[in-house]
Design a protein around this motif. Structure first.
Motif, PDB file in Angstrom:
ATOM      1  N   VAL A  11       0.832  -1.203   0.000  1.00 50.02           N
ATOM      2  CA  VAL A  11       0.000   0.000   0.000  1.00 50.02           C
ATOM      3  C   VAL A  11       0.869   1.256   0.000  1.00 50.02           C
ATOM      4  N   SER A  12       1.868   1.290   0.869  1.00 49.68           N
ATOM      5  CA  SER A  12       2.722   2.485   0.981  1.00 49.68           C
ATOM      6  C   SER A  12       3.546   2.705  -0.286  1.00 49.68           C
ATOM      7  N   GLU A  13       4.025   1.617  -0.906  1.00 51.03           N
ATOM      8  CA  GLU A  13       4.814   1.757  -2.128  1.00 51.03           C
ATOM      9  C   GLU A  13       3.968   2.302  -3.271  1.00 51.03           C
ATOM     10  N   LEU A  14       2.737   1.798  -3.393  1.00 49.40           N
ATOM     11  CA  LEU A  14       1.866   2.286  -4.456  1.00 49.40           C
ATOM     12  C   LEU A  14       1.428   3.724  -4.170  1.00 49.40           C
ATOM     13  N   ARG A  15       1.188   4.025  -2.908  1.00 50.15           N
ATOM     14  CA  ARG A  15       0.852   5.402  -2.520  1.00 50.15           C
ATOM     15  C   ARG A  15       1.967   6.365  -2.928  1.00 50.15           C
ATOM     16  N   PHE A  21       4.183   5.920  -5.203  1.00 50.09           N
ATOM     17  CA  PHE A  21       4.247   5.956  -6.668  1.00 50.09           C
ATOM     18  C   PHE A  21       3.240   6.967  -7.217  1.00 50.09           C
ATOM     19  N   LEU A  22       2.034   6.979  -6.659  1.00 47.23           N
ATOM     20  CA  LEU A  22       1.000   7.928  -7.101  1.00 47.23           C
ATOM     21  C   LEU A  22       1.445   9.369  -6.853  1.00 47.23           C
ATOM     22  N   VAL A  23       2.034   9.606  -5.689  1.00 47.34           N
ATOM     23  CA  VAL A  23       2.476  10.958  -5.337  1.00 47.34           C
ATOM     24  C   VAL A  23       3.625  11.397  -6.233  1.00 47.34           C
ATOM     25  N   GLU A  24       4.603  10.483  -6.410  1.00 49.58           N
ATOM     26  CA  GLU A  24       5.781  10.815  -7.222  1.00 49.58           C
ATOM     27  C   GLU A  24       5.406  11.130  -8.666  1.00 49.58           C
ATOM     28  N   LYS A  25       4.519  10.320  -9.233  1.00 45.69           N
ATOM     29  CA  LYS A  25       4.136  10.495 -10.632  1.00 45.69           C
ATOM     30  C   LYS A  25       2.982  11.490 -10.809  1.00 45.69           C
ATOM     31  N   GLN A  26       2.462  11.989  -9.666  1.00 46.13           N
ATOM     32  CA  GLN A  26       1.327  12.924  -9.696  1.00 46.13           C
ATOM     33  C   GLN A  26       0.140  12.352 -10.484  1.00 46.13           C
ATOM     34  N   ILE A  27      -0.156  11.096 -10.219  1.00 49.14           N
ATOM     35  CA  ILE A  27      -1.262  10.409 -10.892  1.00 49.14           C
ATOM     36  C   ILE A  27      -2.579  10.831 -10.254  1.00 49.14           C
ATOM     37  N   LYS A  28      -3.515  11.234 -11.086  1.00 51.45           N
ATOM     38  CA  LYS A  28      -4.773  11.797 -10.597  1.00 51.45           C
ATOM     39  C   LYS A  28      -5.903  10.778 -10.483  1.00 51.45           C
ATOM     40  N   ALA A  29      -5.784   9.646 -11.172  1.00 49.88           N
ATOM     41  CA  ALA A  29      -6.890   8.673 -11.177  1.00 49.88           C
ATOM     42  C   ALA A  29      -6.374   7.243 -11.117  1.00 49.88           C
ATOM     43  N   VAL A  30      -7.044   6.433 -10.328  1.00 51.80           N
ATOM     44  CA  VAL A  30      -6.796   4.995 -10.274  1.00 51.80           C
ATOM     45  C   VAL A  30      -8.121   4.297 -10.560  1.00 51.80           C
ATOM     46  N   PHE A  31      -8.066   2.973 -10.754  1.00 54.44           N
ATOM     47  CA  PHE A  31      -9.256   2.266 -11.223  1.00 54.44           C
ATOM     48  C   PHE A  31      -9.569   1.059 -10.348  1.00 54.44           C
ATOM     49  N   ILE A  32     -10.864   0.852 -10.120  1.00 57.66           N
ATOM     50  CA  ILE A  32     -11.315  -0.347  -9.426  1.00 57.66           C
ATOM     51  C   ILE A  32     -11.689  -1.386 -10.474  1.00 57.66           C
ATOM     52  N   VAL A  66      -5.125   2.869  -0.658  1.00 56.59           N
ATOM     53  CA  VAL A  66      -4.036   3.595  -1.312  1.00 56.59           C
ATOM     54  C   VAL A  66      -4.431   5.060  -1.515  1.00 56.59           C
ATOM     55  N   ILE A  67      -5.664   5.280  -1.944  1.00 57.36           N
ATOM     56  CA  ILE A  67      -6.168   6.640  -2.158  1.00 57.36           C
ATOM     57  C   ILE A  67      -6.114   7.439  -0.853  1.00 57.36           C
ATOM     58  N   GLU A  68      -6.534   6.787   0.231  1.00 62.76           N
ATOM     59  CA  GLU A  68      -6.536   7.451   1.537  1.00 62.76           C
ATOM     60  C   GLU A  68      -5.120   7.796   1.974  1.00 62.76           C
ATOM     61  N   GLY A  69      -4.178   6.885   1.692  1.00 63.12           N
ATOM     62  CA  GLY A  69      -2.782   7.141   2.045  1.00 63.12           C
ATOM     63  C   GLY A  69      -2.208   8.322   1.292  1.00 63.12           C
ATOM     64  N   ALA A  70      -2.533   8.427  -0.006  1.00 66.97           N
ATOM     65  CA  ALA A  70      -2.053   9.550  -0.807  1.00 66.97           C
ATOM     66  C   ALA A  70      -2.657  10.867  -0.323  1.00 66.97           C
ATOM     67  N   GLU A  84      -4.370  14.413  -3.972  1.00 66.05           N
ATOM     68  CA  GLU A  84      -5.729  13.950  -4.226  1.00 66.05           C
ATOM     69  C   GLU A  84      -5.764  12.992  -5.419  1.00 66.05           C
ATOM     70  N   VAL A  85      -6.335  11.837  -5.189  1.00 67.65           N
ATOM     71  CA  VAL A  85      -6.499  10.837  -6.247  1.00 67.65           C
ATOM     72  C   VAL A  85      -7.969  10.442  -6.282  1.00 67.65           C
ATOM     73  N   VAL A  86      -8.531  10.333  -7.472  1.00 69.54           N
ATOM     74  CA  VAL A  86      -9.931   9.918  -7.602  1.00 69.54           C
ATOM     75  C   VAL A  86      -9.997   8.539  -8.251  1.00 69.54           C
ATOM     76  N   ILE A  87     -11.141   7.877  -8.090  1.00 69.52           N
ATOM     77  CA  ILE A  87     -11.390   6.623  -8.808  1.00 69.52           C
ATOM     78  C   ILE A  87     -11.869   6.995 -10.198  1.00 69.52           C
ATOM     79  N   GLY A  88     -11.099   6.600 -11.188  1.00 69.99           N
ATOM     80  CA  GLY A  88     -11.399   6.984 -12.571  1.00 69.99           C
ATOM     81  C   GLY A  88     -12.516   6.185 -13.204  1.00 69.99           C
ATOM     82  N   GLY A  89     -12.950   5.125 -12.542  1.00 70.50           N
ATOM     83  CA  GLY A  89     -14.023   4.295 -13.080  1.00 70.50           C
ATOM     84  C   GLY A  89     -13.776   2.833 -12.761  1.00 70.50           C
ATOM     85  N   GLU A  90     -14.741   2.013 -13.135  1.00 66.08           N
ATOM     86  CA  GLU A  90     -14.637   0.572 -12.906  1.00 66.08           C
ATOM     87  C   GLU A  90     -14.270  -0.133 -14.201  1.00 66.08           C
TER      88      GLU A  90
END
Length: 325
Positions: free
Chosen positions: A248-252, A254-265, A277-281, A287-293
């Motif tokens: 979880v922390s490694e992916l979190r 990664f999101l911060v470093e790459k400034q990724i705005k959306a992840v997917f379920i 992971v979203i909560e950790g970021a 801020e990261v949002v769920i981009g869709g399913e």
């Protein structure tokens, strides 16, 4: 002290009897209706080649190529995770009654592997991945029994190979209808060629820096390799693998470093994994949002556009591109 017997009101007694009668009536009607449907289905499928498949994506190929000559039964419907799937008594019966069985292979249906080995001795039991060469397969970094990534359907070119396996197997088992299988397969393969180009055209709309796909588990590796998208998942290729706080922390990070705005379920994987992971970021100010399913190991509901392989792939790529733009 003697207790007086409780007298049941006659109206109440009649009410109870009515409820019991209706309950029995409904049960009998349902049972009879179910048997009638089974009989009707048996009549409609008489003379057809009975084919049982595991995942819905394979069932879709068989329906497209088999046409009216086959009766297709898929074991795993919408939202079902094939990595964790255990065959029920009803599934075993369907497999026993089948003339032909198709499964993915590459240890996708890990808990059913021993069953397929036994069935191979009595009837054609075919992995649709059987024509793929070693160099076409992705290695599984987790190692173990599943040494290759089984999610081959995310590379449309590889799924064309699966279609050819279905075509050839149907023709061999039922040579009287071989011409029809060949013709329908040609039509479907042409549609898959168009789908492959559609995916390439949609991904090309994304700036290269935005082509990063983060999902709950690492199912989209073939998609990433073929269409130029960096892919990472919280869990490994197999959802049987556990993820921990380090993942979880490694992916979190990664999101911060790459400034990724959306992840997917994913439709077949619990969303709580990616939400952590979203909560950790968020706690780190990103801020990261769920981009869709996305549909990963299972298609959408039967009767919907996403309940077909082509519709599923288009839904996924459209969802990814729209969120990452």
């Amino acid at each position: 002290m003697n207790k007086k017997p409780v007298r049941v009101n006659s109206a109440f007694r009649r009410f109870i009897m009515t409820i019991l009668f209706l309950t029995v009536f409904v049960m009998l009607t349902t049972a009879c209706g179910g048997k009638a449907e089974e009989k009707q289905s048996a009549v409609e499928n008489e003379g057809k080649l009975k084919v049982t498949t595991t995942i819905g994506m394979i069932a879709d190929i068989v329906r497209e190529v088999g046409g009216d000559e086959v009766a297709v039964t898929g074991l795993m419907g919408s939202g079902i995770d094939p990595h964790l799937y255990k065959a029920s008594h009803g599934d075993i019966e369907k497999l026993d009654k089948a003339d032909l069985i198709f499964y993915n292979g590459l240890h996708l249906e890990g808990k059913m592997a021993e069953m397929f080995e036994k069935l191979e001795k009595t009837k054609p039991t075919v992995a649709v991945s059987s024509n793929l060469k070693e160099e076409q397969l992705r290695a599984n970094p987790q190692g173990g029994s599943g040494s290759h990534d089984p999610h081959i359907w995310f590379n449309v070119k590889l799924w064309m190979s699966a279609t050819e396996v279905v075509r050839d197997t149907l023709s061999e088992k039922d040579p009287a209808h071989s011409e029809g299988y060949t013709e329908r397969a040609a039509v479907y393969l042409a549609k898959l060629e168009e789908l492959d180009q559609y995916v390439r055209d949609q991904v090309a709309k994304l700036p290269e820096a935005s082509r990063i796909l983060v999902t709950a588990h690492d199912a989209f590796g073939y998609f990433g390799d073929e269409y130029g998208v960096e892919v990472t998942g919280l869990q490994g290729m197999n959802t049987m693998s556990e993820y921990g706080s380090k993942d979880v922390s490694e992916l979190r990070d990664f999101l911060v470093e790459k400034q990724i705005k959306a992840v997917f379920i994913e439709s077949s994987v619990p969303r709580k994994s990616i939400e952590s992971v979203i909560e950790g970021a968020k706690k780190l100010g990103h801020e990261v949002v769920i981009g869709g399913e996305l549909y990963s190991d299972a298609m959408g509901d039967e009767g919907t556009v996403e309940g077909t392989y082509i519709g599923m792939v288009k839904h996924n790529v459209d969802t990814i591109v729209n969120a990452l733009k």
